[in-house]
Design a protein around this motif. Structure first.
Motif, PDB file in Angstrom:
ATOM      1  N   UNK A   1       0.841  -1.216   0.000  1.00  0.00           N
ATOM      2  CA  UNK A   1       0.000   0.000   0.000  1.00  0.00           C
ATOM      3  C   UNK A   1       0.874   1.263   0.000  1.00  0.00           C
ATOM      4  N   UNK A   2       1.959   1.229   0.791  1.00  0.00           N
ATOM      5  CA  UNK A   2       2.854   2.397   0.833  1.00  0.00           C
ATOM      6  C   UNK A   2       3.495   2.633  -0.524  1.00  0.00           C
ATOM      7  N   UNK A   3       3.923   1.555  -1.185  1.00  0.00           N
ATOM      8  CA  UNK A   3       4.532   1.704  -2.517  1.00  0.00           C
ATOM      9  C   UNK A   3       3.526   2.255  -3.524  1.00  0.00           C
ATOM     10  N   UNK A   4       2.279   1.765  -3.439  1.00  0.00           N
ATOM     11  CA  UNK A   4       1.245   2.247  -4.364  1.00  0.00           C
ATOM     12  C   UNK A   4       0.953   3.726  -4.125  1.00  0.00           C
ATOM     13  N   UNK A   5       0.944   4.158  -2.844  1.00  0.00           N
ATOM     14  CA  UNK A   5       0.713   5.573  -2.535  1.00  0.00           C
ATOM     15  C   UNK A   5       1.857   6.434  -3.063  1.00  0.00           C
ATOM     16  N   UNK A   6       3.104   5.926  -2.919  1.00  0.00           N
ATOM     17  CA  UNK A   6       4.251   6.688  -3.427  1.00  0.00           C
ATOM     18  C   UNK A   6       4.202   6.800  -4.949  1.00  0.00           C
ATOM     19  N   UNK A   7       3.809   5.709  -5.606  1.00  0.00           N
ATOM     20  CA  UNK A   7       3.701   5.737  -7.071  1.00  0.00           C
ATOM     21  C   UNK A   7       2.651   6.741  -7.517  1.00  0.00           C
ATOM     22  N   UNK A   8       1.507   6.770  -6.795  1.00  0.00           N
ATOM     23  CA  UNK A   8       0.470   7.741  -7.140  1.00  0.00           C
ATOM     24  C   UNK A   8       0.982   9.179  -6.969  1.00  0.00           C
ATOM     25  N   UNK A   9       1.723   9.445  -5.901  1.00  0.00           N
ATOM     26  CA  UNK A   9       2.279  10.778  -5.695  1.00  0.00           C
ATOM     27  C   UNK A   9       3.219  11.187  -6.812  1.00  0.00           C
ATOM     28  N   UNK A  10       4.053  10.225  -7.251  1.00  0.00           N
ATOM     29  CA  UNK A  10       4.984  10.512  -8.337  1.00  0.00           C
ATOM     30  C   UNK A  10       4.235  10.809  -9.636  1.00  0.00           C
ATOM     31  N   UNK A  11       3.182  10.021  -9.897  1.00  0.00           N
ATOM     32  CA  UNK A  11       2.401  10.250 -11.113  1.00  0.00           C
ATOM     33  C   UNK A  11       1.686  11.610 -11.065  1.00  0.00           C
ATOM     34  N   UNK A  12       1.227  11.989  -9.888  1.00  0.00           N
ATOM     35  CA  UNK A  12       0.573  13.301  -9.749  1.00  0.00           C
ATOM     36  C   UNK A  12       1.562  14.442  -9.981  1.00  0.00           C
ATOM     37  N   UNK A  13       2.792  14.279  -9.460  1.00  0.00           N
ATOM     38  CA  UNK A  13       3.817  15.306  -9.699  1.00  0.00           C
ATOM     39  C   UNK A  13       4.154  15.392 -11.178  1.00  0.00           C
ATOM     40  N   UNK A  14       4.271  14.217 -11.826  1.00  0.00           N
ATOM     41  CA  UNK A  14       4.544  14.203 -13.260  1.00  0.00           C
ATOM     42  C   UNK A  14       3.408  14.876 -14.034  1.00  0.00           C
ATOM     43  N   UNK A  15       2.183  14.617 -13.595  1.00  0.00           N
ATOM     44  CA  UNK A  15       1.034  15.222 -14.265  1.00  0.00           C
ATOM     45  C   UNK A  15       1.031  16.746 -14.124  1.00  0.00           C
ATOM     46  N   UNK A  16       1.401  17.210 -12.920  1.00  0.00           N
ATOM     47  CA  UNK A  16       1.455  18.659 -12.709  1.00  0.00           C
ATOM     48  C   UNK A  16       2.507  19.301 -13.612  1.00  0.00           C
ATOM     49  N   UNK A  17       3.670  18.650 -13.705  1.00  0.00           N
ATOM     50  CA  UNK A  17       4.723  19.169 -14.582  1.00  0.00           C
ATOM     51  C   UNK A  17       4.278  19.145 -16.038  1.00  0.00           C
ATOM     52  N   UNK A  18       3.604  18.060 -16.441  1.00  0.00           N
ATOM     53  CA  UNK A  18       3.123  17.970 -17.820  1.00  0.00           C
ATOM     54  C   UNK A  18       2.076  19.040 -18.112  1.00  0.00           C
ATOM     55  N   UNK A  19       1.219  19.306 -17.115  1.00  0.00           N
ATOM     56  CA  UNK A  19       0.203  20.348 -17.300  1.00  0.00           C
ATOM     57  C   UNK A  19       0.849  21.725 -17.471  1.00  0.00           C
ATOM     58  N   UNK A  20       1.897  21.976 -16.669  1.00  0.00           N
ATOM     59  CA  UNK A  20       2.604  23.248 -16.802  1.00  0.00           C
ATOM     60  C   UNK A  20       3.289  23.366 -18.163  1.00  0.00           C
ATOM     61  N   UNK A  21       3.869  22.253 -18.630  1.00  0.00           N
ATOM     62  CA  UNK A  21       4.489  22.252 -19.950  1.00  0.00           C
ATOM     63  C   UNK A  21       3.451  22.527 -21.027  1.00  0.00           C
ATOM     64  N   UNK A  22       2.254  21.968 -20.855  1.00  0.00           N
ATOM     65  CA  UNK A  22       1.194  22.193 -21.836  1.00  0.00           C
ATOM     66  C   UNK A  22       0.746  23.650 -21.840  1.00  0.00           C
ATOM     67  N   UNK A  23       0.637  24.223 -20.623  1.00  0.00           N
ATOM     68  CA  UNK A  23       0.265  25.639 -20.533  1.00  0.00           C
ATOM     69  C   UNK A  23       1.320  26.508 -21.203  1.00  0.00           C
ATOM     70  N   UNK A  24       2.587  26.208 -20.941  1.00  0.00           N
ATOM     71  CA  UNK A  24       3.689  26.970 -21.523  1.00  0.00           C
ATOM     72  C   UNK A  24       3.692  26.840 -23.045  1.00  0.00           C
ATOM     73  N   UNK A  25       3.467  25.622 -23.540  1.00  0.00           N
ATOM     74  CA  UNK A  25       3.457  25.403 -24.988  1.00  0.00           C
ATOM     75  C   UNK A  25       2.293  26.141 -25.639  1.00  0.00           C
ATOM     76  N   UNK A  26       1.136  26.131 -24.978  1.00  0.00           N
ATOM     77  CA  UNK A  26      -0.005  26.869 -25.526  1.00  0.00           C
ATOM     78  C   UNK A  26       0.276  28.374 -25.539  1.00  0.00           C
ATOM     79  N   UNK A  27       0.948  28.845 -24.470  1.00  0.00           N
ATOM     80  CA  UNK A  27       1.287  30.272 -24.417  1.00  0.00           C
ATOM     81  C   UNK A  27       2.235  30.647 -25.553  1.00  0.00           C
ATOM     82  N   UNK A  28       3.265  29.808 -25.775  1.00  0.00           N
ATOM     83  CA  UNK A  28       4.190  30.074 -26.867  1.00  0.00           C
ATOM     84  C   UNK A  28       3.456  30.102 -28.203  1.00  0.00           C
TER      85      UNK A  28
END
Length: 381
Positions: free
Chosen positions: A163-190
């Motif tokens: 369960x702890x490993x699954x929670x850590x994996x979810x946190x990592x995926x959420x961080x990756x998603x946030x970074x990807x969302x920011x990249x998408x916002x930046x790309x749309x702005x450009x």
């Protein structure tokens, strides 16, 4: 006998000429037009040259490097805020925006998978915990062995770790998603920066680029002004700028001859070291139908009026380093230095040097101080 008369006539003629010359030199007083200086008021008008300018001037540029694909505006065009002025080639930025959007969508799917894995790991941990509690009860009653109890504890520990490993994996995926969302916002702005839009309502006065030009951030494409905030940047001598105040009415005369009402909007407090002039900005009360930025204009600021001894401007002249007038005193012209005040172009206020009632010669050209004159009143001014 005839010779004698000729000599007498010649001597008589010489005597007459001498007498006339003596009269001319010692007694003749030519008539001069004079006017009596009198107390009065003179409008205080501060004048100066200037150029038409706008309070708000903007350079329209790009925020990304690119090639101008098409221009939708030209100099002389009136535009509205948000209006499309030009487009850059957006092939690269569109591709990057699409790729970033796809990456953001993929990261959302990864979050969903990690969330499902965490739910399963949580369920496994709850089952292992339930089994451990049940085995613990029967172990106390002696129904199962120590080995079975140890196996239940190990299963619970493994489920907790999962369960702890699954929670850590979810946190990592959420961080990756946030970074990807920011990249998408930046790309749309450009990608949005490839659309050059008008930052305000105004008039385009210069177009500095053509379709096909490569532009970089900061390089001007258009220059535009806010036509609702036009004024004349006027140069006023520092000796008279003290009479000028914000809000005073003014008259603006454009080079084409049109006169328009204005108002003092701003007074610059930095004097030009070379010309000893300050900039005074006089705003138009009515925006002219036809104008050009940097068009020459003349400004008259109506700064009130001043009381004093008033004389015609034509009576003033310079003698040596002093300005003054000629007054008639005891039948002779006398130079009188005066300190002048405001002038309306026809009359001048004399602050010092003259008294009301004195006879001032209207046209002093050719008259020397100290010469005999005969004052004649009522002459043209």
């Amino acid at each position: 006998m005839k010779e004698k008369w000729k000599i007498i006539l010649a001597l008589s003629a010489v005597a007459v000429l001498v007498a006339l010359l003596a009269y001319r030199i010692f007694f003749y007083a030519p008539p001069v037009a004079v006017i009596q200086a009198e107390e009065g008021k003179v409008a205080l008008e501060v004048r100066g040259p200037g150029v038409v300018a706008s309070r708000i001037q903007v350079t329209v540029s790009t925020r990304v490097t690119g090639t101008l694909k098409v221009l939708h505006a030209d100099q002389g065009d009136s535009v509205k805020a948000g209006q499309l002025l030009a487009l850059l080639d957006d092939t690269d930025t569109a591709a990057k925006a699409g790729s970033a959007a796809a990456a953001a969508a993929a990261s959302q799917r990864n979050i969903a998978e990690a969330d499902a894995a965490l739910a399963k790991a949580r369920a496994d941990r709850e089952l292992a915990q339930s089994n451990f509690r049940r085995d613990e009860e029967v172990f106390r009653a002696g129904y199962i062995s120590q080995a079975a109890m140890d196996a239940a504890a190990a299963a619970l520990k493994s489920a907790q770790s999962g369960e702890a490993n699954a929670a850590a994996t979810l946190g990592a995926r959420q961080a990756e998603s946030q970074a990807s969302a920011q990249e998408a916002v930046y790309a749309r702005a450009l990608h949005s920066f490839t659309r050059i839009i008008a930052p305000m309502d105004g008039l385009i006065i210069v177009r500095d680029a053509e379709a096909g030009d490569v532009v970089v951030p900061g390089s001007p494409i258009f220059r535009m002004v806010d036509t609702s905030k036009l004024w004349v940047a006027t140069r006023i001598d520092e000796s008279v700028v003290g009479h000028v105040e914000v809000g005073q009415p003014a008259t603006i005369r454009l080079r084409g001859g049109k006169e328009l009402p204005g108002e003092v909007a701003r007074i610059n407090r930095q004097s030009d070291a070379a010309t000893r002039e300050l900039e005074v900005d006089v705003a138009f009360r009515e925006i002219p139908e036809r104008f050009a930025i940097d068009q020459e204009a003349q400004v008259v600021i109506h700064a009130g009026e001043e009381k004093g001894v008033v004389i015609p401007a034509s009576a003033l002249f310079q003698q040596g380093h002093a300005f003054g007038v000629l007054v008639v005193t005891d039948g002779r012209a006398a130079f009188r230095p005066v300190r002048t005040g405001p002038s309306d172009g026809e009359r001048v206020a004399a602050r010092e040097g003259l008294k009301a009632g004195e006879a001032v010669i209207l046209r002093p050209a050719g008259i020397k101080s100290g010469s005999r004159v005969r004052a004649v009143t009522g002459g043209e001014r």
